[in-house]
Design a protein around this motif. Structure first.
Motif, mmCIF file in Angstrom:
data_model
loop_
_atom_site.group_PDB
_atom_site.id
_atom_site.type_symbol
_atom_site.label_atom_id
_atom_site.label_comp_id
_atom_site.label_asym_id
_atom_site.label_seq_id
_atom_site.Cartn_x
_atom_site.Cartn_y
_atom_site.Cartn_z
ATOM 1 N N PRO A 71 0.823 -1.218 0.000
ATOM 2 C CA PRO A 71 0.000 0.000 0.000
ATOM 3 C C PRO A 71 0.854 1.262 0.000
ATOM 4 N N LEU A 72 0.340 2.301 -0.650
ATOM 5 C CA LEU A 72 1.083 3.549 -0.771
ATOM 6 C C LEU A 72 1.391 4.164 0.591
ATOM 7 N N SER A 73 0.471 4.020 1.527
ATOM 8 C CA SER A 73 0.712 4.585 2.861
ATOM 9 C C SER A 73 1.885 3.891 3.551
ATOM 10 N N MET A 74 2.048 2.585 3.314
ATOM 11 C CA MET A 74 3.196 1.878 3.886
ATOM 12 C C MET A 74 4.493 2.300 3.200
ATOM 13 N N THR A 75 4.418 2.531 1.887
ATOM 14 C CA THR A 75 5.605 2.999 1.170
ATOM 15 C C THR A 75 6.050 4.354 1.684
ATOM 16 N N ALA A 76 5.093 5.210 2.031
ATOM 17 C CA ALA A 76 5.444 6.541 2.542
ATOM 18 C C ALA A 76 6.163 6.481 3.882
ATOM 19 N N MET A 77 6.048 5.376 4.593
ATOM 20 C CA MET A 77 6.716 5.249 5.893
ATOM 21 C C MET A 77 8.126 4.664 5.792
ATOM 22 N N ILE A 78 8.576 4.329 4.586
ATOM 23 C CA ILE A 78 9.922 3.754 4.424
ATOM 24 C C ILE A 78 11.013 4.707 4.930
ATOM 25 N N PRO A 79 10.964 6.029 4.631
ATOM 26 C CA PRO A 79 12.025 6.909 5.156
ATOM 27 C C PRO A 79 12.117 6.914 6.673
ATOM 28 N N ALA A 80 10.997 6.741 7.354
ATOM 29 C CA ALA A 80 11.029 6.740 8.818
ATOM 30 C C ALA A 80 11.832 5.565 9.364
ATOM 31 N N ILE A 81 12.003 4.510 8.548
ATOM 32 C CA ILE A 81 12.767 3.331 8.981
ATOM 33 C C ILE A 81 14.208 3.389 8.486
ATOM 34 N N PHE A 82 14.381 3.669 7.192
ATOM 35 C CA PHE A 82 15.705 3.529 6.581
ATOM 36 C C PHE A 82 16.607 4.743 6.803
ATOM 37 N N LEU A 83 16.042 5.939 6.856
ATOM 38 C CA LEU A 83 16.905 7.114 7.036
ATOM 39 C C LEU A 83 17.621 7.103 8.393
ATOM 40 N N PRO A 84 16.927 6.818 9.516
ATOM 41 C CA PRO A 84 17.678 6.675 10.772
ATOM 42 C C PRO A 84 18.609 5.458 10.766
ATOM 43 N N MET A 85 18.206 4.372 10.060
ATOM 44 C CA MET A 85 19.032 3.164 10.020
ATOM 45 C C MET A 85 20.382 3.436 9.347
ATOM 46 N N PHE A 86 20.377 4.205 8.259
ATOM 47 C CA PHE A 86 21.611 4.537 7.553
ATOM 48 C C PHE A 86 22.338 5.730 8.169
ATOM 49 N N GLY A 87 21.748 6.358 9.151
ATOM 50 C CA GLY A 87 22.374 7.514 9.777
ATOM 51 C C GLY A 87 22.280 8.781 8.951
ATOM 52 N N ILE A 88 21.342 8.837 8.026
ATOM 53 C CA ILE A 88 21.176 10.033 7.187
ATOM 54 C C ILE A 88 20.511 11.151 7.990
ATOM 55 N N MET A 89 19.492 10.821 8.755
ATOM 56 C CA MET A 89 18.792 11.784 9.602
ATOM 57 C C MET A 89 18.441 11.109 10.916
ATOM 58 N N LYS A 90 18.247 11.938 11.943
ATOM 59 C CA LYS A 90 17.796 11.421 13.221
ATOM 60 C C LYS A 90 16.303 11.092 13.162
#
Length: 380
Positions: free
Chosen positions: A56-75
């Motif tokens: 679902p598109l709403s789940m895709t929109a939540m990907i940055p909330a998981i991967f950006l902190p994981m890679f250390g790109i943003m807090k």
């Protein structure tokens, strides 16, 4: 074997895309090892999932909330702030209001009242529906405004077409007399079935009996000719103009106010970020600037659609006292019946209308620009 494997992968294409897409993109963060590559990994992953809609598109929109902190790109706190901007809450409030308006039928009352005010001539009818949709689109999302107005448009158009069919069927032809002999008609249909066009059914042929003074009754001539189509070309053009006009007017009305469409809010938020000390964008001056543009665009679009689909005769603009035809009478009747069926305003409609007016009043007085608004009472 290969064909069977391909078919199996196609049957499980969603799971295959979910599993293979991150694996194929992993060389970006593992090999290049830069923040740009890691951000590109998240971006391409989201783009693939958005295009294919495997989740679902709403789940895709939540990907940055998981991967950006994981890679250390943003807090995590910085990412969460982007999901809870001011205009997001504004959109949620507008969506709730639109849901209430649609649930209790306030949109039908507004649209039918505007249509009944402008008239039932096809041109004025189109302007009435376009005005109603544009007005609703000023306060709710464009898609919501279209879904509110289109059922009313469809009901009125169906009534117009039914009235025109009845009007055409009721006309008398003084030079032709119908043959009332059922057996002769059936024989003629059998004969014409061999000679007709393969795409035209037998029922579309009208059998008429021509009787002249120079021939005796026994020598009457019966002619079969194609019947008129139930929907004329003009009727189809009116339907097209109405539907396209509703789509255009929702976009035109959406530019009039800040919450009318999402790009307005995004532009306002971006401008506030670039110029934090500039308090130049507010609801009042946006409405003052864009409402005249919206009205001009709506009138020009109405004239253009009328000329493109219906005709170039604009005499209806000054011929307002003519006797309406049967289709116009039927259209007015169905509009009046629809409005009458709503009955008196219920307490829920009144409460929704009060909330709507209160919201607009608060928007206008928050920061008018020429005087301090109520926002100055709550310093940030």
């Amino acid at each position: 074997m290969l064909k069977r494997l391909t078919r199996g992968l196609w049957n499980y294409r969603s799971i295959t895309l979910i599993a293979l897409t991150p694996l194929l993109l992993l060389p970006l963060p593992l090999v290049i090892r830069t923040k740009q590559a890691e951000c590109a990994f998240v971006l391409l992953l989201m783009a693939t999932f958005w295009v294919t809609e495997v989740i679902p598109l709403s789940m895709t929109a939540m990907i940055p909330a998981i991967f950006l902190p994981m890679f250390g790109i943003m807090k995590s706190s910085d990412v969460a702030k982007e999901y809870f901007k001011d205009f997001h809450f504004l959109l949620v409030g507008v969506t709730c209001l639109a849901t209430s308006i649609e649930k209790w039928g306030l949109h039908r009352r507004i649209a039918l009242r505007l249509v009944s005010m402008v008239g039932v001539n096809p041109a004025w009818l189109m302007l009435g529906f376009m005005s109603g949709c544009a007005f609703l689109s000023m306060w709710v999302q464009n898609t919501s405004a279209v879904t509110m107005v289109m059922p009313i448009v469809e009901a009125v158009l169906q009534q117009i077409l039914k009235a025109k069919e009845g009007e055409c069927a009721g006309k008398d032809n003084l030079t032709l007399e119908l043959d009332e002999t059922d057996s002769r008609v059936e024989k003629l249909k059998d004969v014409m079935s061999d000679q007709r066009h393969p795409d035209v059914p037998v029922e579309t042929f009208t059998c008429v009996q021509i009787q002249t003074a120079s021939k005796p009754a026994a020598a009457q001539v019966v002619v079969c000719e194609p019947a008129a189509s139930s929907k004329s070309h003009r009727d189809l053009m009116i339907c097209k103009a109405m539907c396209i006009g509703i789509a255009y007017s929702s976009n035109i009305g959406g530019i009039s106010t800040l919450p009318g469409t999402s790009p307005n809010l995004i532009f306002s938020e971006y401008l506030t970020q670039v110029y934090p000390n500039c308090n130049c964008i507010n609801f009042g001056n946006w409405l003052l600037l864009c409402l005249p543009i919206s009205v001009i665009m709506l009138l020009l679009t109405w004239i253009w659609l009328y000329w493109l689909f219906i005709g170039s005769d604009f005499k209806f603009l000054w011929r307002c006292k003519e006797e309406p035809c049967e289709s116009e009478k039927a259209a007015r009747q169905v509009i009046e019946d629809e409005y009458r069926s709503l009955g008196p305003m219920s307490s829920r409609e009144i409460f929704t209308g009060v909330v709507f007016l209160l919201m607009v009043l608060l928007w206008l007085t928050r920061s008018p620009g020429f005087m301090p608004g109520w926002a100055s009472l709550f310093p940030q």
